[in-house]
Design a protein around this motif. Structure first.
Motif, PDB file in Angstrom:
ATOM      1  N   ALA A  75       0.841  -1.200   0.000  1.00  0.00           N
ATOM      2  CA  ALA A  75       0.000   0.000   0.000  1.00  0.00           C
ATOM      3  C   ALA A  75       0.873   1.244   0.000  1.00  0.00           C
ATOM      4  N   SER A  76       0.697   2.076  -1.011  1.00  0.00           N
ATOM      5  CA  SER A  76       1.408   3.338  -1.123  1.00  0.00           C
ATOM      6  C   SER A  76       0.472   4.342  -1.776  1.00  0.00           C
ATOM      7  N   THR A  77       0.332   5.492  -1.150  1.00  0.00           N
ATOM      8  CA  THR A  77      -0.608   6.488  -1.665  1.00  0.00           C
ATOM      9  C   THR A  77      -0.244   6.921  -3.078  1.00  0.00           C
TER      10      THR A  77
ATOM     11  N   ASP B 233       2.567  -8.070   3.091  1.00  0.00           N
ATOM     12  CA  ASP B 233       1.731  -8.397   1.939  1.00  0.00           C
ATOM     13  C   ASP B 233       2.164  -9.729   1.326  1.00  0.00           C
TER      14      ASP B 233
ATOM     15  N   LYS C 173       4.372  -0.545  -5.341  1.00  0.00           N
ATOM     16  CA  LYS C 173       5.693  -0.074  -5.784  1.00  0.00           C
ATOM     17  C   LYS C 173       6.803  -1.128  -5.680  1.00  0.00           C
TER      18      LYS C 173
ATOM     19  N   PRO D 168       0.878   2.589  -5.506  1.00  0.00           N
ATOM     20  CA  PRO D 168       0.498   1.275  -4.968  1.00  0.00           C
ATOM     21  C   PRO D 168       1.255   0.143  -5.658  1.00  0.00           C
TER      22      PRO D 168
END
Length: 250
Positions: free
Chosen positions: A12-14, A50, A19, A17
């Motif tokens: 999860a990356s704003t 994840d 990455k 995502p």
């Protein structure tokens, strides 16, 4: 010196995502980082929350551990991963290198420079800086700036240019002073890593959204080494496209 490299990797990356799994020259980004770290360290571990990243690391033969999804920072994730690896291997480590998962071009020399800080027995935390080049924007808040004292210790980190060049035209600031850019690579004594994860957030950290300010506010000394090697972090899909256009894939 008994050292371990830990690469925190969240899906999860704003801004980007997934990455860690972005492909760079036929390899996922996290593999690129892992392979660079192995050039210096005998033990390297990816710390993730994840299953997709876990499986990807296993597929290229890397060591990976599953950590809590509730960590607020890569430092917290690295601390949990360290304890898991120590329990698995029955082996303790003097120093932990926390290597950002979005730095696929991190160089072995840069890792060695951070490790060298711990030849000083008083070193608690270490990191790396690089002088801004004339083409770089010192006003970019995503490029963290650092000021250091004569002992090579960080005094302050900021998203704003520091120091403020009073009385100078802002367009000329880069010509009047050597501004230092922080490179997202940290080293910690193992016991210090455990201790700093127990600290509460501090006003400066909250203001700048930079966790290293929490350590400074609590009296920890951050030793700084300087590199002139360029580091290319990939924070967004646009950064990845820029790497492709520059022909940096190998």
């Amino acid at each position: 010196m008994n050292a371990i490299g830990i690469i925190p990797a969240r899906f999860a990356s704003t801004r980007f995502p997934g990455k860690p799994l972005a492909m760079i020259g036929g390899k996922p980004m996290v593999q690129r980082v892992y392979e660079q770290a192995l050039k210096v360290l005998d033990v390297v571990v990816v710390a993730t929350d994840d299953n997709r990243i876990f499986s990807a690391v296993e597929s290229f033969g890397g060591k990976v551990v599953m950590t809590s999804p509730w960590h607020k920072s890569g430092t917290d994730r690295a601390a949990e991963a360290l304890q898991i690896v120590v329990d698995q291997l029955g082996r303790k480590f003097d120093v932990v290198l926390n290597i950002q998962g979005d730095e696929p071009f991190i160089q072995p020399e840069q890792l060695r420079k951070v490790l060298s800080c711990f030849l000083d027995r008083d070193a608690e935390i270490a990191t790396l800086v690089k002088p801004f080049s004339p083409s770089e924007d010192i006003f970019n808040p995503n490029s963290v700036k650092v000021v250091i004292n004569p002992r090579g210790e960080a005094i302050y980190f900021s998203r704003s240019p520091i120091p403020y060049m009073r009385g100078e035209d802002k367009e000329l600031w880069g010509n009047q002073h050597v501004f230092l850019k922080h490179i997202g690579l940290y080293g910690y004594r193992s016991d210090v890593l455990e201790d700093i994860t127990k600290l509460e957030q501090t006003p400066l950290e909250i203001a700048e959204s930079l966790e290293q300010l929490r350590w400074i506010e609590n009296g920890y000394k951050i030793k700084v080494e300087q590199t002139h090697l360029e580091s290319i972090g990939i924070d967004t899909p646009e950064d990845l496209e820029r790497v492709i256009q520059l022909g940096l894939l190998g």
